[in-house]
Design an enzyme around this catalytic site. Structure first.
Site, PDB file in Angstrom:
ATOM      1  N   TYR A   1      26.548  61.829  51.150  1.00 11.99           N
ATOM      2  CA  TYR A   1      26.832  60.666  50.555  1.00 11.99           C
ATOM      3  C   TYR A   1      25.580  59.627  51.034  1.00 11.99           C
ATOM      4  O   TYR A   1      25.041  58.907  50.540  1.00 11.99           O
ATOM      5  CB  TYR A   1      28.463  59.831  50.690  1.00 11.99           C
ATOM      6  CG  TYR A   1      28.532  58.349  50.351  1.00 11.99           C
ATOM      7  CD1 TYR A   1      28.915  58.189  49.055  1.00 11.99           C
ATOM      8  CD2 TYR A   1      28.177  57.506  51.212  1.00 11.99           C
ATOM      9  CE1 TYR A   1      28.711  56.894  48.630  1.00 11.99           C
ATOM     10  CE2 TYR A   1      28.278  56.113  50.669  1.00 11.99           C
ATOM     11  CZ  TYR A   1      28.693  55.871  49.368  1.00 11.99           C
ATOM     12  OH  TYR A   1      28.608  54.848  48.881  1.00 11.99           O
TER      13      TYR A   1
ATOM     14  N   LYS B   1      22.700  57.917  49.539  1.00  9.82           N
ATOM     15  CA  LYS B   1      22.167  55.880  49.844  1.00  9.82           C
ATOM     16  C   LYS B   1      21.137  56.238  50.334  1.00  9.82           C
ATOM     17  O   LYS B   1      20.530  54.900  50.311  1.00  9.82           O
ATOM     18  CB  LYS B   1      23.642  55.445  50.544  1.00  9.82           C
ATOM     19  CG  LYS B   1      25.012  55.338  49.337  1.00  9.82           C
ATOM     20  CD  LYS B   1      24.284  54.983  47.641  1.00  9.82           C
ATOM     21  CE  LYS B   1      26.266  54.720  47.192  1.00  9.82           C
ATOM     22  NZ  LYS B   1      25.701  53.995  46.133  1.00  9.82           N
TER      23      LYS B   1
ATOM     24  N   SER C   1      24.464  49.743  46.775  1.00  7.11           N
ATOM     25  CA  SER C   1      24.066  51.110  47.567  1.00  7.11           C
ATOM     26  C   SER C   1      25.437  50.987  48.897  1.00  7.11           C
ATOM     27  O   SER C   1      26.423  50.751  48.447  1.00  7.11           O
ATOM     28  CB  SER C   1      22.593  50.185  48.805  1.00  7.11           C
ATOM     29  OG  SER C   1      22.087  51.252  49.300  1.00  7.11           O
TER      30      SER C   1
END
Length: 272
Positions: free
Chosen positions: A148, A152, A134
């Site tokens: 992004y 995550k 992660s």
């Protein structure tokens, strides 16, 4: 005792460094990459201890084939490391549909397909460790990396749920949370959206806030990752670097304070 490890994104960055570290200490590694030729030198150096596999994690069928091939070849899978992924740089408004969808496709669905492929194997053998790469940006956010961040945060929710579901099968799940490291993640591995001039100030502030000291040395993560996969009771979350944990503490302190400010409103909204 040596382990059998399946790792995605082994052509460079963390994946490459960690794959070599596993092989160097005597583990068996199924190393995957989109371009299998990037793994030739590993095969030449470590011989039968490494199984190079061509894999685009976006392709669910390929993911299942790759995991099953590794398990069949080595006889078991002790550890699966979902490392493949990349960063999309750009504000939320700037991200195109294709860029946004592809970011989620690789970082979330690619990880999901490999995880789903590994679970039946690990359930049958009664043990296993799934390591999801992660990011601290799955715990708190930065501007210019919104899609992004979203990918995550999705990995965090998926993996925390998974850990609860599979614990009874002897399968552990760990979210590895690196802060910035001096890999190619922000270089040629990344994608940059087309700029909108209105966000130049936001991007300047973002870039001005980044210091060289904020980036760790990728090679320095090797002892930590070896320790993690050797843990009998590995943690759900595992920070890498000196920046992530202190920042997370500050962020969560502020979040809790804000939640507490509206605690009476929340309670009243329950209705009974």
């Amino acid at each position: 005792m040596s382990k059998t490890i399946f790792i995605t994104g082994a052509s460079r960055g963390f994946g490459r460094i960690w794959a070599e570290a596993f092989l160097e200490r005597g583990d068996k590694v199924a190393a995957t990459a989109r371009n299998i030729e990037t793994l030739n030198d590993l095969k030449e150096k470590y011989g039968d201890a490494v199984l190079p596999i061509q894999l685009n994690v976006d392709n669910r069928h390929q993911a299942f084939d790759a995991v099953n091939k590794a398990a069949s070849h080595f006889g078991s899978l002790d550890v699966v490391i979902n490392n493949a992924g990349y960063g999309l740089f750009g504000t939320i408004e700037e991200a195109s549909e294709e860029e946004a969808r592809q970011q989620i496709e690789t970082n979330v669905f690619g990880l999901l397909w490999v995880t789903q492929a590994a679970l039946p194997i690990m359930r049958k053998q009664g043990h296993g460790h799934i390591v999801q790469l992660s990011s601290v940006l799955g715990i708190f956010t930065l501007p210019v990396l919104g899609i992004y961040n979203a990918s995550k945060f999705a990995v965090e929710g998926l993996s925390e749920t998974l850990a609860q579901e599979v614990k009874g099968f002897g399968i552990n799940v760990t979210l590895v949370e690196p802060n910035g490291f001096s890999t190619d993640w922000g270089g040629s591995s990344s994608i940059h959206s087309q700029s909108i001039e209105a966000y130049d100030g936001v991007k300047k502030a973002f870039n001005d806030g980044i210091t060289d000291d904020a980036f760790g040395l990728p090679e320095a993560t090797v002892p930590a990752i070896l320790k993690l996969i050797d843990e009998k009771n590995p943690p759900l979350r595992y920070f890498l670097g000196k920046v992530g944990l202190p920042t997370a503490k500050e962020v969560y302190k502020a979040r809790i304070a804000e939640w507490e400010q509206y605690a009476d409103v929340a309670t009243a909204a329950h209705g009974k």
